[in-house]
Design a protein around this motif. Structure first.
Motif, PDB file in Angstrom:
ATOM      1  N   LYS A  97       0.996  -1.326  -0.013  1.00 36.92           N
ATOM      2  CA  LYS A  97      -0.027  -0.004   0.092  1.00 36.92           C
ATOM      3  C   LYS A  97       0.842   1.290  -0.042  1.00 36.92           C
ATOM      4  O   LYS A  97       0.516   2.366  -0.496  1.00 36.92           O
ATOM      5  CB  LYS A  97      -0.968  -0.022   0.945  1.00 36.92           C
ATOM      6  N   THR A 200      -7.290   1.799  -3.800  1.00 40.73           N
ATOM      7  CA  THR A 200      -6.809   0.322  -4.732  1.00 40.73           C
ATOM      8  C   THR A 200      -6.911   0.828  -6.216  1.00 40.73           C
ATOM      9  O   THR A 200      -7.388   1.930  -6.428  1.00 40.73           O
ATOM     10  CB  THR A 200      -7.471  -0.708  -4.198  1.00 40.73           C
ATOM     11  N   GLY A 244      -7.557  -5.114  -5.884  1.00 46.56           N
ATOM     12  CA  GLY A 244      -6.493  -5.666  -7.154  1.00 46.56           C
ATOM     13  C   GLY A 244      -5.458  -4.730  -7.292  1.00 46.56           C
ATOM     14  O   GLY A 244      -4.637  -5.043  -8.369  1.00 46.56           O
TER      15      GLY A 244
HETATM   16  C1  LIG Z   1      -5.038  -3.715   1.486  1.00 49.34           C
HETATM   17  C2  LIG Z   1      -4.489  -5.288   1.125  1.00 49.34           C
HETATM   18  C3  LIG Z   1      -4.634  -6.175   0.239  1.00 49.34           C
HETATM   19  C4  LIG Z   1      -5.738  -6.187  -0.768  1.00 49.34           C
HETATM   20  O1  LIG Z   1      -5.537  -5.106  -1.839  1.00 49.34           O
HETATM   21  P1  LIG Z   1      -5.355  -5.031  -3.394  1.00 49.34           P
HETATM   22  O2  LIG Z   1      -5.828  -3.731  -3.653  1.00 49.34           O
HETATM   23  O3  LIG Z   1      -6.144  -6.098  -3.647  1.00 49.34           O
HETATM   24  O4  LIG Z   1      -4.055  -5.444  -3.394  1.00 49.34           O
HETATM   25  C5  LIG Z   1      -3.746  -7.162   0.009  1.00 49.34           C
HETATM   26  N1  LIG Z   1      -3.025  -7.416   0.980  1.00 49.34           N
HETATM   27  C6  LIG Z   1      -2.690  -6.771   1.684  1.00 49.34           C
HETATM   28  C7  LIG Z   1      -1.378  -7.092   2.718  1.00 49.34           C
HETATM   29  C8  LIG Z   1      -3.472  -5.498   2.060  1.00 49.34           C
HETATM   30  O5  LIG Z   1      -2.940  -4.637   3.163  1.00 49.34           O
END
Ligand SMILES: *Cc1c(COP(=O)(O)O)cnc(C)c1O
Length: 420
Positions: A97, A200, A244
């Motif tokens: 993130k 995201t 995603g």
């Molecule tokens: C927020 C999060 C996700 C899910 O978000 P995506 O936008 O699908 O990547 C996946 N893994 C972790 C560790 C997260 O904090």
């Protein structure tokens, strides 16, 4: 690091559409704000100094590039393809993130805005945004459903310590979708000095493309690292899929390599037929629709009412999915699978014991998806798993899932110590 090309394989077509999905369905009051954002992003990406400043920031502040780790013990345990893991858990704040929020922070600086707002469900995006705001000296307000504030208290604690204002949203079901609506209401009144940090690859254009642009650093690094380590590209790349963004980021590095199979793993929760899951594409339960400012595949009923979603991994518990991934699914470029809570906890346990690595519950979906398939590949093949984040944040959930009695005793003793 190479600057992502404007006509990258993951660029949308006209008006932010990826095939049938995407677009920008925004309220009239925000039209100008979105136009301003699109212009700022287009200018930034045409300026080579922008990508350079992003890569420099991520290397000196967040610890990039993150390594690719060869997992010998797991490979031997399954006896098939060699297993490699891209370590986004080693990024500052413990997940991918940071790539997105720090990038948007640089964009906010260019736009000269002084305040950021964000919605958060589990709180991970809220903590990352509060971190970025502290670093860039921006005011920060995080909207979070009251229900989530109660469930995710450690993250609320850190957001506040980092200087953010956390607003508990009491509308509707008091969860993520209500927080999104509250944040959008704030933005409609504050857009002159405020940027909305999307968490995201979802929401109206240009957010899906912009977030993919920042997250593509994962795929760009990983592709070079796999070539270095093995002399060839991996046979398959696995990533978990909530909205995603980590999947889009790592897949971006391999979209032009037809020999690399891309596999997204969604949350099957208690099983897709139980109704308690968050699988929109795998299992065929999602339907196309427009909500939250964009068109994609949502989990909704016949009347178009959004369904309740569920996963042991809070970060995968979302009704929609990035429009680029919905399109890649429709075109057959990305295969979608799902993993149940039980499979995910088992994959997490095995990875901890075998490699001394603690994947987040979200990331453990990608591990579970890969573990199911590696034995049927040959040892000449390699697979790459994107470990989107670290799992120590999940201590409360994992201790519950493993029914750990020592942990329960500890919590009881701790809370007894607070009794007045
Ligand atoms: C927020 C999060 C996700 C899910 O978000 P995506 O936008 O699908 O990547 C996946 N893994 C972790 C560790 C997260 O904090």
């Amino acid at each position: 690091m190479t600057i992502p090309a404007e006509r990258s394989p993951w660029a949308p077509g006209r008006e932010g559409y990826y095939g049938d999905f995407g677009g920008a369905f925004t309220p009239e009051v925000l039209h100008e704000t979105f136009a301003e954002l699109r212009t700022a992003f287009d200018d930034a990406r045409r300026d080579p100094a922008f990508w350079e400043s992003y890569v420099a920031l991520m290397s000196t502040y967040a610890g990039r590039s993150t390594p690719v780790t060869y997992c010998d013990n797991l490979t031997r345990a399954f006896g098939g393809a060699r297993i490699f893991v891209k370590r986004e858990d080693l990024n500052h704040t413990g997940a991918h993130k940071a790539n997105n929020v720090m990038g948007q922070g640089l964009l906010v600086q260019r736009m000269g805005k002084r305040r950021v707002i964000a919605e958060t469900g589990a709180g991970q995006h809220g903590v990352a945004t509060a971190t970025m705001a502290a670093r860039f000296g921006l005011a920060c307000t995080i909207y979070m459903g009251e229900e989530d504030v109660a469930r995710q208290h450690p993250n609320v604690f850190w957001m506040k310590q980092l200087g953010a204002e956390v607003i508990a949203v009491t509308d509707g079901t008091r969860t993520l979708k209500d927080a999104i609506n509250a944040a959008l209401r704030d933005w409609a009144e504050s857009m002159d000095d405020t940027h909305y940090v999307m968490g995201t690859v979802c929401g109206p254009h240009p957010f899906p493309e912009m977030v993919t642009y920042f997250q593509s650093i994962i795929g760009q690094e990983a592709r070079a690292q796999m070539l270095d380590a093995t002399g060839e590209l991996p046979r398959r790349v696995y990533a978990c899929v909530g909205g995603g963004s980590n999947a889009s980021g790592i897949f971006a590095g391999f979209l032009d390599d037809p020999s690399v199979e891309l596999v997204g793993v969604e949350a099957a929760g208690k099983g897709i037929d139980s109704g308690m899951h968050a699988a929109r594409l795998a299992g065929g339960k999602g339907r196309p629709g427009v909500a939250q400012g964009y068109k994609t595949v949502f989990l909704q009923n016949e009347e178009g009412l959004m369904q309740d979603t569920y996963s042991v991994a809070a970060g995968l518990d979302y009704i929609g999915v990035g429009p680029m991934l919905a399109d890649l699914h429709q075109r057959g470029r990305v295969r979608f699978e799902s993993a149940t809570d039980a499979e995910v906890v088992e994959a997490l346990r095995l990875t901890m014991r075998s490699e001394g690595i603690i994947p987040a519950l979200e990331s453990s979906h990608a591990f579970a998806g890969a573990f199911r398939e590696v034995s049927s590949l040959s040892s000449a093949d390699s697979v790459l798993i994107n470990q989107s984040g670290r799992g120590d944040k999940d201590i409360f959930t994992v201790a519950d899932a493993l029914d750990d009695n020592d942990w329960k005793d500890f919590i009881q003793r701790k809370s007894a110590g607070y009794e007045r």
